[in-house]
Design an enzyme around this catalytic site. Structure first.
Site, PDB file in Angstrom:
ATOM      1  N   MET A  22       0.787  -1.223   0.000  1.00 42.31           N
ATOM      2  CA  MET A  22       0.000   0.000   0.000  1.00 42.31           C
ATOM      3  C   MET A  22       0.823   1.277   0.000  1.00 42.31           C
ATOM      4  O   MET A  22       0.283   2.365  -0.102  1.00 42.31           O
ATOM      5  CB  MET A  22      -0.937   0.012   1.213  1.00 42.31           C
ATOM      6  CG  MET A  22      -2.028  -1.045   1.153  1.00 42.31           C
ATOM      7  SD  MET A  22      -3.125  -0.822  -0.264  1.00 42.31           S
ATOM      8  CE  MET A  22      -2.526  -2.090  -1.370  1.00 42.31           C
ATOM      9  N   VAL A  25       8.035   3.729   2.839  1.00 41.46           N
ATOM     10  CA  VAL A  25       8.593   4.514   3.933  1.00 41.46           C
ATOM     11  C   VAL A  25       9.978   4.998   3.501  1.00 41.46           C
ATOM     12  O   VAL A  25      10.810   4.198   3.060  1.00 41.46           O
ATOM     13  CB  VAL A  25       8.692   3.700   5.236  1.00 41.46           C
ATOM     14  CG1 VAL A  25       9.312   4.553   6.343  1.00 41.46           C
ATOM     15  CG2 VAL A  25       7.313   3.200   5.663  1.00 41.46           C
ATOM     16  N   LYS A  40       6.180   8.257   5.648  1.00 43.11           N
ATOM     17  CA  LYS A  40       5.387   7.129   5.158  1.00 43.11           C
ATOM     18  C   LYS A  40       4.400   7.664   4.132  1.00 43.11           C
ATOM     19  O   LYS A  40       3.602   8.563   4.433  1.00 43.11           O
ATOM     20  CB  LYS A  40       4.647   6.470   6.327  1.00 43.11           C
ATOM     21  CG  LYS A  40       3.807   5.268   5.961  1.00 43.11           C
ATOM     22  CD  LYS A  40       3.205   4.666   7.239  1.00 43.11           C
ATOM     23  CE  LYS A  40       2.367   3.443   6.944  1.00 43.11           C
ATOM     24  NZ  LYS A  40       1.805   2.868   8.206  1.00 43.11           N
ATOM     25  N   ASP A 141      -3.564  -4.678  15.912  1.00 41.28           N
ATOM     26  CA  ASP A 141      -2.699  -5.427  14.985  1.00 41.28           C
ATOM     27  C   ASP A 141      -1.293  -5.528  15.564  1.00 41.28           C
ATOM     28  O   ASP A 141      -0.302  -5.307  14.870  1.00 41.28           O
ATOM     29  CB  ASP A 141      -2.666  -4.745  13.614  1.00 41.28           C
ATOM     30  CG  ASP A 141      -2.071  -5.665  12.542  1.00 41.28           C
ATOM     31  OD1 ASP A 141      -1.534  -5.133  11.545  1.00 41.28           O
ATOM     32  OD2 ASP A 141      -2.118  -6.899  12.694  1.00 41.28           O
TER      33      ASP A 141
END
Length: 740
Positions: A22, A25, A40, A141
């Site tokens: 996605m 960095v 990011k 997460d």
């Protein structure tokens, strides 16, 4: 993003630190303050991306910025800035000098970390979680890749991209409405897996998984099958860590097992309590054998039977800290290159030749070529992708041997690309060869063998060889039931395919009954709104329509469309497909005005999402034109049919089946308007094209010849019409075995 780019006139990108699916960095320099930072960047999202997924992804990225920027603790990554530059969302964070726990384990060659390091990391993460939980934030997460140990020993939690504010339940529910699963299977709590509401105790369970892994070298449920991992979290007590590593302190083991309790109320209440226990455990007496917390005890009740959540099937196992290499992308689960040979013991006993491991450069080059093929496939350039996948399969055979599992996985990807490139016969040959090789090397009931056999049956169906496809599905289904059980997702997928093949064989009642059974089983196992459940309900609706039960078909299509809009988004292609079938059902029921409204809205949505000349946009416009005719608005119907026909001819070609269907619709409109000479010319052109492409005896060709004969009758040319009807009857009898 590129090197030396200046973001927002302030942050100079220096070098790429990491890249994911996605975004990226970058190490960057803050030109205003003269310090180095991490930037990011969310990758640019284009029109090829699903709009609902894009919306959720951007919202999650913004949420990460808002959540992380509100936190101030030495154990949480500092966020300095957030914004959007030239359409790209970016997040500016402190630049961490260290390694995440996943990298530390990999650096340690999969061995557990030193005990003192494990205890230190545990205490620091507990302190950071205690702080974030006091702020009402649940990470959701937590995993080794999201915990970084700096060079000075400080431990920081990163990546709050799917974090949830404790009071933000409604917001999170909206974010999860796309069917995108939150969390990583190796570290998910039972309540997260079950789709229940989670609180800070879910983070504590995930921390228990992380501590178990860094202390023993593997997660508590170290399995390659996602289904088995999820069942393990839900139903199976973990082995006590000291059985893997006796030198671990007993209080640490007790704390980890308490963190891994299946029920949230049996875990430590909060991270502060955990921290106190870990600190006290440093001075605890030595371990004495006994019943460890978390072990099953005599008299314990068996785990309650609970369904896994609706979204679990589409998940892969994710990357765990001590994985064996690259994870595969669809369509074949074994297609990622590792170069590791996994011959059967029988092969070794027989003295089979084993190739030496290829050089890292050779593996890297081959991996890069495979990625190039996958990238082309994602852009729909299947012919080019096909050639690359075929070449990769050939090179793997030369490097690793023709029957190496990764060679066969590459051949599966090549077969998939062949099918999508329109070379179904070549795809059939490729899948057949892979299935035979896997049966020879892995055995007839191995999951990879069954997957290849199932794909073989699918391609047979694509080729119109439905009886052979049905036999293939029935054989695979028997094996899947025997090996996996009747309700395993792979078994249900095969039963779904069997229902499809029954319908194509004309066994409509059997098809409908089988699809209803599969839909009920998938709803029970996966949930009523899981995409696979909805696919089967879509098949139920199709079978009902074929049986003439259009009211039931309409109701089912509407329910599927509504569920897909909720779970996938209103603009998802599957949602739009169900709405299209809703329009067809309304038309079949004579409810033309309602059908017209459905098609107008669908054309508008398709045009906005896919463009005015996309085949699916044109398909919706064709349906709109048909229903204009049903309402007697023939001038409008004719104009619509002519325009759609011209667009299809330009996009798809003169003899494409969809182009010919539109041309026939032009003829129908002309006939209803009494313009029979023009209608005859159109019908004849369609019949000639179909005869050229499909052959003189094909049902579509014969239908066009009947249309032509009807036109001749309307023009008073009865003799010619009668002769044409006679020719059609002869050809029809020749197609029907045992005909008079």
């Amino acid at each position: 993003m590129g090197e030396n780019r200046l973001v927002q006139g302030r942050y100079r990108l220096l070098d790429l630190v990491g890249r994911g699916g996605m975004g990226e960095v970058w190490r960057a320099r803050d030109e205003s303050l003269g310090r180095q930072v991490a930037v990011k960047c969310l990758r640019p999202l284009g029109p090829q991306d699903d709009p609902s997924f894009t919306r959720v992804l951007r919202e999650r990225f913004r949420r990460e910025a808002r959540v992380a920027a509100a936190l101030s603790h030495r154990g949480v990554t500092v966020v300095h800035d957030f914004g959007e530059d030239d359409g790209i969302l970016y997040l500016v964070m402190e630049l961490l000098q260290g390694r995440d726990l996943s990298r530390l384990l990999e650096d340690n060659k999969g061995h557990p970390l030193p005990v003192d390091d494990v205890l230190d990391i545990a205490e620091q993460v507990a302190a950071a979680l205690a702080y974030t939980h006091r702020q009402g934030i649940v990470h959701r997460d937590l995993k080794p890749a999201n915990i970084v140990r700096l060079t000075d020993g400080t431990v920081k939690i990163c990546d709050f991209g799917i974090a949830r504010l404790g009071h933000g339940i409604g917001f999170t529910a909206r974010l999860t409405g796309t069917g995108i699963a939150l969390g990583t299977p190796h570290y998910m709590s039972p309540e997260q897996i079950g789709g229940a509401e989670v609180d800070q105790r879910s983070d504590l369970y995930s921390l228990g998984c992380v501590l178990y892994e860094i202390a023993t070298g593997a997660p508590p449920f170290d399995l390659d099958d996602t289904w088995a991992i999820l069942l393990g979290h839900r139903d199976t007590p973990p082995r006590p860590p000291r059985e893997h590593r006796p030198e671990l302190p007993e209080p640490f083991e007790r704390a980890v097992l308490d963190l891994l309790a299946k029920r949230p109320e049996e875990r430590p209440y909060d991270a502060r309590e955990l921290g106190l226990r870990l600190t006290a455990g440093r001075t605890a007496p030595p371990y004495r054998p006994g019943t460890a917390a978390g072990r099953p005890r005599p008299g314990d009740a068996a785990p309650r039977e609970r369904r896994l959540p609706f979204w679990t099937l589409g998940m892969n196992t994710g990357h765990k800290a001590v994985g064996t290499g690259l994870r595969a992308l669809p369509p074949d689960p074994g297609a990622a290159l590792t170069g590791a040979w996994t011959a059967r013991p029988a092969d070794a006993r027989a003295g089979a030749a084993v190739l030496s491991r290829p050089s890292p450069d050779a593996l890297a080059a081959l991996t890069a070529r495979r990625q190039q093929g996958l990238a082309l496939a994602r852009r729909g350039r299947w012919v080019e992708a096909c050639e690359i996948h075929l070449a990769v399969a050939g090179e793997r055979a030369a490097l690793l041997g023709p029957d190496h599992p990764e060679t066969l996985a590459a051949r599966c990807e090549a077969a998939f690309a062949l099918g999508r490139a329109g070379r179904a016969a070549d795809a059939l040959d490729a899948y057949t060869a892979v299935a035979e090789a896997r049966e020879r090397t892995l055995g007839p009931d191995h999951p990879d063998t069954l997957a290849a056999r199932q794909e073989t049956a699918y391609v047979l169906g694509r080729l119109g060889r439905h009886f052979e496809a049905h036999q293939g599905y029935a054989s695979v289904l028997a094996a899947r039931v025997r090996v996996l059980g009747p309700d395993h997702p792979d078994t249900l997928r095969c039963r779904h395919n069997l229902a499809f093949s029954l319908g194509r064989l004309g066994r409509l009642e059997d098809s409908c009954r089988t699809a209803l059974d599969v839909a009920a089983a998938r709803a029970r196992v996966l949930g009523p709104d899981h995409p696979d459940t909805l696919v089967t309900r879509y098949e139920v609706a199709y079978a009902l329509g074929q049986l003439g039960r259009w009211e039931e078909a309409l109701d089912t299509y509407r329910e599927v469309a509504g569920a897909r809009a909720r779970t996938l988004g209103p603009g998802h292609p599957d949602t739009l497909a169900a709405r299209y079938e809703e329009g067809i059902s309304l038309g079949r029921l004579g409810r033309g005005a309602e059908a017209l409204r459905v098609y107008r809205a669908l054309v508008e949505d398709r045009t906005r999402l896919q463009g005015p000349v996309h085949p699916e946009t044109l398909r919706a416009r064709h349906g709109l034109g048909v229903n204009l005719g049903r309402l007697g608005r023939w001038e409008e119907a004719l104009a619509e049919a002519r325009d759609v026909c011209a667009q299809r001819e330009r996009v798809l070609g003169t003899d494409h089946p969809d182009t010919l269907v539109s041309r026939r619709e032009v003829a129908v409109a002309l006939g209803w308007m009494g313009r029979w000479p023009q209608a005859l010319a159109e019908y004849r052109a369609v019949a000639a094209a179909r005869e050229h492409v499909l052959g003189p005896g094909h049902p579509d060709t014969l239908a066009s010849r009947n249309d032509e004969a009807h036109c001749l009758e309307q023009l008073g040319r009865g003799g010619e019409a009668a002769e044409l009807y006679r020719r059609v009857a002869v050809l029809s009898r020749q197609r029907t075995p045992g005909g008079p």
